[in-house]
Scaffold this motif. Sequence first.
Motif, PDB file in Angstrom:
ATOM      1  N   ALA A 241       0.834  -1.283   0.133  1.00 46.51           N
ATOM      2  CA  ALA A 241      -0.055  -0.040  -0.009  1.00 46.51           C
ATOM      3  C   ALA A 241       0.912   1.183  -0.158  1.00 46.51           C
ATOM      4  O   ALA A 241       0.647   2.310  -0.521  1.00 46.51           O
ATOM      5  N   VAL A 242       1.940   1.317   0.801  1.00 44.19           N
ATOM      6  CA  VAL A 242       2.716   2.492   0.842  1.00 44.19           C
ATOM      7  C   VAL A 242       3.479   2.565  -0.656  1.00 44.19           C
ATOM      8  O   VAL A 242       3.613   4.032  -1.122  1.00 44.19           O
ATOM      9  N   LYS A 243       3.806   1.489  -1.092  1.00 44.86           N
ATOM     10  CA  LYS A 243       4.444   1.677  -2.536  1.00 44.86           C
ATOM     11  C   LYS A 243       3.637   2.182  -3.432  1.00 44.86           C
ATOM     12  O   LYS A 243       3.795   2.801  -4.336  1.00 44.86           O
ATOM     13  N   LEU A 244       2.298   1.672  -3.635  1.00 46.21           N
ATOM     14  CA  LEU A 244       1.262   2.095  -4.460  1.00 46.21           C
ATOM     15  C   LEU A 244       1.059   3.512  -4.193  1.00 46.21           C
ATOM     16  O   LEU A 244       1.107   4.376  -5.293  1.00 46.21           O
ATOM     17  N   ALA A 245       1.110   4.045  -3.164  1.00 47.81           N
ATOM     18  CA  ALA A 245       0.764   5.367  -2.654  1.00 47.81           C
ATOM     19  C   ALA A 245       1.885   6.040  -3.113  1.00 47.81           C
ATOM     20  O   ALA A 245       1.559   7.138  -4.044  1.00 47.81           O
ATOM     21  N   ASP A 246       3.019   5.839  -3.124  1.00 48.13           N
ATOM     22  CA  ASP A 246       4.222   6.560  -3.632  1.00 48.13           C
ATOM     23  C   ASP A 246       4.261   6.690  -5.125  1.00 48.13           C
ATOM     24  O   ASP A 246       4.501   7.875  -5.808  1.00 48.13           O
ATOM     25  N   ARG A 247       3.824   5.591  -5.627  1.00 46.69           N
ATOM     26  CA  ARG A 247       3.601   5.435  -7.236  1.00 46.69           C
ATOM     27  C   ARG A 247       2.611   6.517  -7.846  1.00 46.69           C
ATOM     28  O   ARG A 247       2.603   7.322  -8.706  1.00 46.69           O
TER      29      ARG A 247
END
Length: 1060
Positions: A241-247
């Motif tokens: 979820a954190v990685k998707l949010a950054d993307r």
Amino acid sequence: MDLLSAITGVIFDHAWDPIGRHIGYLISYKRNINKLERKFDELDDLRKDVQERVDTVRRKRLEEANNVVRTWLMNVDRMEEEVKKIKEKAAVISNKHFLHIGLHYKLGKEAVDQIKITDALLENGNKFGSTVSQKRPAPSTTDSLLYNKDYMIFDSRKSHVKKILEALKNEAVHSIGVWGMGGVGKTMLVKDVAKQAKEQSLFGEVVMVTVSQNIDLKRIQTVMAESLDLDLTEESVEVIAVKLADRLRGTEKKIMVILDDLWEPLHLSDVGIQLPEMATTCKVMITTKNKYVCERMSCQEIIELKTLSDEESWNLFKSRAGGAVESPTIRKLAQKVARECAGLPLALVVLGTALKDKSSKIWEAVLMRLKRSKEVDLPGVSKQVIQSIKLSFDFLESEAAKSCFLHCCLYPEDWDIQKGELMHMMVGGGLLADVETLNEAQSRVDLLLDQLKACGLLLQSEDEGDVKMHDVVRDVAIQIGAAADHAFYVRAGQGLKEWPRTVESEMQNCRHLLLMRNDIKDLPPDPMQYPKLEMLILGSNTRVLNLIGCHSLKDLSHINGLKRLEILILVYCPVSIVPKGVGWTQNLRFVSMGPSMDDYFSKEFPRFHKLEQLFMNKFEGSFRELIISLRYLTHLFIFKVVDLDDPLSHELGSPSSWFDRLVKFRLSFLEKPLLWPFPMDSKERELQLMGTKPLTVWAKRLLEKTQQLILIKFQETELISINNDIPPLVFSSLEYLTIRKWPKLTKLLDDELSLHEDVPLNQLKGMYINNCPGLTNLIPSSLCQRSMQKLENLVIDDCPMMLELFPCDQGAHNITELLLGLWTLDLNSLQSLQNVLQPFQCLPNLRSLNIYTCGVRYVVSSEMETTAILADPFPALEILHIADCQEMSEMISPPASLQAPCFFQGLRYLKIEACPRLTHLFSYKQAISVQHLRRLYIRDCAALGAVVISTKNKEEASSSTHVTNHESYNSPFPNLRDLTLVDLPQLTAFHHPTALPVEWLHLIDYTILECPKLQEPLEERIRSLRARMEKKKAGSVRGEEDEEEEEEAGDLLPYWYLKG
């Protein structure tokens, strides 16, 4: 004195270092060779580990070895050859030249040089970790959205589309909800909206995920990550979820996320979508049957999609039922049937398609059934939709078609159903009793699926080999299947970790139990507790045992009693405990297994005497005994055959035996099976052979059926010759060909065949030639004009004596178009090659050209002895990568006249590396013609003084003097978006001799490093330009034409570009 001693010591140390190193080569050559052998053994172990991981990802449908790993494996193969040569030389020295100082020195130095290369390969290989693959380039989510076949646009829908598009343009709106009953057309509507939003450049990316009844956060995140080209490892939902949010937050292009078929509210932040914080880069649209879901998710715009009007319903119904509905005898009946569908598009489509070309009596019967229908409990779906689907099912003409339809509902919602897998279930269920072989069964299933698609009960997937089922149709099918005569129990994709807890009475009559896309660790203690169970799918069945993807399942000892078992699938299933009995093997017809079962099957294969189709990773044993035992084989896929008796040298049967029965096969008899360096349409008839001995009759017969062929270490001097061990006819049906390590090969065609009108390579789509040290050319230019027109990919690697690719007759200077179908050309380690093409030759449709470690002086040679007008040799080229070309001094050789054409006018991506003699890229005239260049990357070019130069031609001089008049000045590379200049010690200016204004209006990113002599304030000009453009073009978006062009080239983007 102390100072003098210190100075003398320093001088001595610096002088002794090279002397000592050279003496070390001489006196320590044996030690160096032994060290090299140890180092390579370590490298070989690493290669085997990497290769095993590559083999694993190769079998996954959506993954392939990435380009870096492919190149690394090829370099290790080359290193193996070099080590072997050094060892052979050392053996000769020790026997014949014991005191030969010169040879000792040379050999010691070679060993040290190879140790350095080995160390570098070890270092790079150890960096791979578990990442050796990349997702195969697949159609983008946007492409799938455009796949909205037979969608009709109605007036009642246009207002909704307009309202949604206005909301998407509104910066204050970040979430939109569309709700309505099942079958009303919500999914088709949002697909149409997505298509229009993309065409209007409102979004750079569109991601669509079908959520369905059971929310699976990991699956939603995985689908989004794949669509956004975001690499995810096995991590927790929270980390992803954190990685998707950054993307989503850091994207330069806006992203629209569509969450289709939500049954209950979803916390978007759990997925990685943080609204309203990321509203400027991401918007969300949901579809649901329940308005409550939209409200709970705080959708700012909520739109109810209602049924069609009577006129719209009739038009849609007519389009599916055909022109016969206008006949006097049927028209009134048809109108009444259409009204019974209550304006629901799904009901109208399904029922209209089912009644096409039916008699009036059937129309009357259907109308009666519709009027008598009772309420059915299916949340969010009207009785009209349910009845229309049930009626279409009832009117199927055969029980086989009905069974085929019901088996499709066993798959999870929105699943791409593979035709081959469906056939296994049908055969295992005993539903195709009138067919004898699995080949016949597949043909029958294909026909049934075509009938179901024609009836509107199934949809065609994007992949031609798959079909899909509408979610509402699936719900109704499960309801039909749950009836006593079908007895289905479906729990697919519900995240189960253990065997489901069921009521005993439910299981007494259950015949089909579907639990796929779960992670169940153990089978039930006693499968016989299910007395009528025919089919159990985890990803078992008294006839079909499909355990694909059961990563935790290791014990199969419980299945010993399944004596009717016909289909066994154990892919991605690490089984370590197998049944001891033989009863479960006696009726098996299809086996597909992972590496964990290789040893067991290699020893116990005689038990599987009825086998028709076998898929396995490695077979170790007697290939001859395998063939004799398995007399019914039609499909044989073994990634690696290990047989000490060398089956290629022994006959395995009469000419009318097993190899004539094989329909599809993939067999490798190599020590290390090879991967293809380019994508292929299929791998259904592939053979990998070693040419150490003459081929047997069976091998030659199998070659005649082969479409993908790899030939290693053959000793012929010509590839195709009437005198060769391999008959020329073999090459006539080939689609993909690899030739590797042919030490004596000098030409591909013998002289006699070269005179023929056609060469036996006309079906070839891909060709890879590697390590053929005596090969001097490929195919004569005259043959390339009339043959090999289907060739799309050509790779030539490590052929140091290659002088020219397509030799032509002396004195021929007419413009010659070659290989009209060629898209990609890779040239690597061709040290003798001076020109890619002759000045008058042309590859008209080539889009990607890679030139690595070649002797070429120019990419385009325009030197002509005559005054003939030149043509661009690569008019369609979009991607060009040049690396480690030591002799290249210019991209384009000096033109013979001012009338020489402009080249590279379609080029978009240009990368130049390690070309030490290259002084510049283009003249000013050429540079301004490169209108479409998007990315320019230049690194490690020691002599590069400028990227663009103005020559003494008056035409260019006049153009470059008007630097203050922007209307008359044409900027080089006007569409440049990404610029990288790194490690260019002699670079003094981008344009020489006059610094010109920077007019890169589309520039997004730039990197300028290690360019110490760069006097021109290029970075300041770029920053100034970007500041000016920010003010001038605030809020604007790229044009539609640019966006379409970017998408067209997307399937060819090189690895170095995609990875940034």
